[in-house]
Design a protein around this motif. Structure first.
Motif, PDB file in Angstrom:
ATOM      1  N   TRP A 104       0.839  -1.217   0.000  1.00  0.00           N
ATOM      2  CA  TRP A 104       0.000   0.000   0.000  1.00  0.00           C
ATOM      3  C   TRP A 104       0.866   1.256   0.000  1.00  0.00           C
TER       4      TRP A 104
ATOM      5  N   SER B 187       8.847   4.368  10.446  1.00  0.00           N
ATOM      6  CA  SER B 187       7.812   3.427  10.002  1.00  0.00           C
ATOM      7  C   SER B 187       6.480   3.852  10.600  1.00  0.00           C
ATOM      8  N   GLY B 188       5.427   3.305  10.031  1.00  0.00           N
ATOM      9  CA  GLY B 188       4.091   3.590  10.558  1.00  0.00           C
ATOM     10  C   GLY B 188       3.948   3.117  11.994  1.00  0.00           C
ATOM     11  N   SER B 189       4.498   1.934  12.280  1.00  0.00           N
ATOM     12  CA  SER B 189       4.412   1.395  13.648  1.00  0.00           C
ATOM     13  C   SER B 189       5.061   2.347  14.639  1.00  0.00           C
TER      14      SER B 189
ATOM     15  N   ASN C 111       2.922   5.444  15.260  1.00  0.00           N
ATOM     16  CA  ASN C 111       1.777   5.170  16.142  1.00  0.00           C
ATOM     17  C   ASN C 111       2.233   4.882  17.576  1.00  0.00           C
TER      18      ASN C 111
ATOM     19  N   HIS D  94      -2.590  -0.810  12.919  1.00  0.00           N
ATOM     20  CA  HIS D  94      -1.740   0.333  13.245  1.00  0.00           C
ATOM     21  C   HIS D  94      -0.273  -0.054  13.390  1.00  0.00           C
TER      22      HIS D  94
ATOM     23  N   SER E 217      -5.495  -2.929   6.198  1.00  0.00           N
ATOM     24  CA  SER E 217      -5.158  -4.356   6.333  1.00  0.00           C
ATOM     25  C   SER E 217      -6.246  -5.169   7.024  1.00  0.00           C
TER      26      SER E 217
ATOM     27  N   ASP F 269      -4.860   7.690  11.824  1.00  0.00           N
ATOM     28  CA  ASP F 269      -3.770   6.945  11.182  1.00  0.00           C
ATOM     29  C   ASP F 269      -3.964   7.035   9.669  1.00  0.00           C
TER      30      ASP F 269
ATOM     31  N   VAL G  54      -1.608   6.340   7.483  1.00  0.00           N
ATOM     32  CA  VAL G  54      -0.448   5.651   6.902  1.00  0.00           C
ATOM     33  C   VAL G  54      -0.773   5.118   5.498  1.00  0.00           C
ATOM     34  N   ILE G  55      -1.985   4.610   5.303  1.00  0.00           N
ATOM     35  CA  ILE G  55      -2.386   4.177   3.951  1.00  0.00           C
ATOM     36  C   ILE G  55      -3.135   5.295   3.224  1.00  0.00           C
TER      37      ILE G  55
ATOM     38  N   LYS H 251       4.423   5.386   4.518  1.00  0.00           N
ATOM     39  CA  LYS H 251       4.177   4.846   3.164  1.00  0.00           C
ATOM     40  C   LYS H 251       4.269   5.895   2.049  1.00  0.00           C
TER      41      LYS H 251
HETATM   42  N1  PLP Z   1      -0.883   2.003  10.043  1.00  0.00           N
HETATM   43  C1  PLP Z   1      -1.492   1.529   8.942  1.00  0.00           C
HETATM   44  C2  PLP Z   1      -2.838   2.053   8.570  1.00  0.00           C
HETATM   45  C3  PLP Z   1      -0.861   0.576   8.155  1.00  0.00           C
HETATM   46  O1  PLP Z   1      -1.462   0.086   7.078  1.00  0.00           O
HETATM   47  C4  PLP Z   1       0.431   0.134   8.522  1.00  0.00           C
HETATM   48  C5  PLP Z   1       1.125  -0.884   7.716  1.00  0.00           C
HETATM   49  O2  PLP Z   1       0.590  -1.490   6.832  1.00  0.00           O
HETATM   50  C6  PLP Z   1       1.001   0.644   9.691  1.00  0.00           C
HETATM   51  C7  PLP Z   1       0.329   1.591  10.421  1.00  0.00           C
HETATM   52  C8  PLP Z   1       2.349   0.179  10.135  1.00  0.00           C
HETATM   53  O3  PLP Z   1       3.319   0.682   9.297  1.00  0.00           O
HETATM   54  P1  PLP Z   1       4.772  -0.011   9.213  1.00  0.00           P
HETATM   55  O4  PLP Z   1       4.576  -1.346   8.585  1.00  0.00           O
HETATM   56  O5  PLP Z   1       5.550   0.965   8.374  1.00  0.00           O
HETATM   57  O6  PLP Z   1       5.290  -0.092  10.595  1.00  0.00           O
END
Ligand code: PLP
Length: 455
Positions: free
Chosen positions: A58, A117-119, A122, A152, A230, A258, A260-261, A287
């Motif tokens: 994504w 990263s997204g993680s 968050n 997340h 996801s 969030d 991220v997507i 992302k």
């Molecule tokens: N938030 C959302 C909405 C996501 O889709 C993702 C990953 O797919 C994340 C957070 C986590 O991101 P990362 O995989 O870069 O840690």
């Protein structure tokens, strides 16, 4: 050695631990080794071409060969390949990206804390919510409400927010301060005969009941993706976020969005927050921020939260949070150029133009016997796979139907992703109608084969 069993294939099995892969099956199944990308396509080590209908994970919104991003990275590598923001240091790409990002972000989000990263973004949101309430002198206000089928991330805090059983099971998650509330999917969780409006009322009532049961003085924040990715590409019902935001406001609960997507054009607006009228107190991005050419993420904050952090420094001194590679200059330079490309090519306008065609093409699959529902917004969609259409009954997980369809689509040269009981699609934002024809056509063939396979 067979065609699939290259030296790389064997070495991968020997040494690589694969995220979100069946590690036991991997020993015999082995990897699909992707070696290069061009436009909306990637190629495996045997030269087979795939249309990347998921933009990787994504994220590769500008496809796989955007020269401007490559040039931005190379230029920055030659100028300053690394520096950091600790201890009052800074660097031009970090500063310029913070300015550009806050300029396009929803109103009021004027400050950004970078991560990789997204993680991590968050995770930082959770820490800052806790820190904020401690600084405001209300240390009991700490619980975070997330949603079932929300995603997340996977770190200890972000994995706790994720509302998927398999992310918690045997990992000793979620953290005790996290609660999960309803997923806003009327298709999956509406009661027999319940209208979408009644469903929305019921699940938002449930949210308020949960807050009251926990005690609003103990609930600090609510986190949501504008569209669950996801967890199965769940498009929220009309009025859902309006009601949620009113409840959060009433009980003085922060709203973490969030993106991220959904950030950077995915839903046909710059942010999903604009598509659904959200007013975040905190917003996370990753992302599409860099088109995935470099790992970088951000946590955007309002002035009020930033002011509290400043008050924290008056109390404690240095803000004791930070990552070595946060706002890495190469990643920041690439992200800045990504934002420039989005603007120069009006990528959001392009998404608005092709999205109706994408969704219309997918809608044509709704009559297929294996398709229970087609849902989506912008260039983000899912096709629900069912064993029994009338009863909305999925296949037994042991049948592995989603994976079967995904693999079949790959054989036809298109990449889609089986998640939950659906097949997700998230093509690069640069996709043209011809790519959409190819993507949906490949999926349709895979679905036809799956029907024959299921009988
Ligand atoms: N938030 C959302 C909405 C996501 O889709 C993702 C990953 O797919 C994340 C957070 C986590 O991101 P990362 O995989 O870069 O840690």
């Amino acid at each position: 050695m067979s065609k699939t069993e290259s030296a790389a294939w064997h070495k991968d099995i020997a040494h690589v631990v694969h995220p979100y892969s069946n590690l036991d099956a991997h020993a015999t199944r082995g990897p699909t080794v992707i070696t290069r990308g061009e436009g909306c396509y990637v190629y495996d080590e045997h030269g087979k071409r795939y249309l990347e209908g998921m933009s990787g994970l994504w994220c590769a919104s500008l496809g796989f060969s955007e020269q401007r991003l490559v040039d931005a990275a190379v230029k920055q590598l030659h100028t300053l390949p690394y520096y950091h923001l600790f201890n009052h240091r800074s660097h031009p790409p970090g500063i310029a990206l913070a300015e550009a990002l806050t300029a396009v972000a929803p109103e009021g989000l004027n400050h950004v804390l970078f991560a990789n990263s997204g993680s991590e973004a968050n995770d930082a949101a959770v820490k800052l919510v806790w820190y904020y309430n401690n600084l405001l002198g209300r240390p009991e206000k700490k619980k975070i409400i997330s949603r079932l089928y929300g995603y997340h991330g996977v770190t200890v805090a972000s994995g706790s927010l994720t509302g998927l059983v398999h992310v918690h099971r045997d990992f000793d998650l979620p953290l005790p301060s996290v609660r999960h509330t309803d997923c806003p999917s009327h298709y999956h969780f509406g009661l027999p005969g319940e209208s979408e409006a009644a469903f929305t009322q019921r699940i938002t009532d449930n949210l308020e009941q949960l807050i009251l049961k926990e005690g609003p003085e103990t609930v600090a924040a609510f986190i949501a993706e504008p569209v669950n990715g996801s967890g199965g590409v769940i498009v929220p019902p009309a009025g859902y976020f309006e009601r949620v935001q009113a409840i959060l406001k009433k009980h003085d609960i922060l709203f973490i969005v969030d993106e991220v997507i959904t950030g950077f054009g995915r839903t046909g607006r710059m942010f999903g927050s604009e598509t659904y009228g959200l007013k975040p107190d905190m917003m996370t991005v990753a992302k599409g921020l860099s088109g995935a050419y470099q790992p970088i993420s951000g946590l955007l904050l309002t002035d009020a939260i930033h002011d509290a952090l400043k008050a924290g420094s008056r109390k404690h001194g240095a803000f004791a949070h930070g990552l070595t590679y946060a706002a890495h200059p190469v990643a920041a330079a690439v992200a800045l150029e990504t934002l420039n490309v989005y603007r120069d090519r009006d990528i959001v306008g392009h998404v608005r133009e092709v999205a109706p065609y994408f969704l219309e093409k997918l809608d044509a699959l709704a009559g297929h016997p294996l398709v229970g529902q087609v849902r989506g917004v912008g260039l983000l969609a899912a096709v629900e796979i069912v064993a029994d259409k009338a009863a909305r009954k999925p296949f037994d997980p042991s049948a592995g139907m989603g994976a079967w369809i995904q693999n079949r689509a790959m054989a036809y040269g298109v990449i889609v992703r089986a998640i939950a009981n659906c097949v997700a699609l998230c093509p690069p934002l640069i996709s043209e109608r011809s790519h959409i024809d190819e993507l949906v056509g490949g999926l349709a063939r895979a679905l036809d084969d799956a029907l024959a396979h299921a009988r």
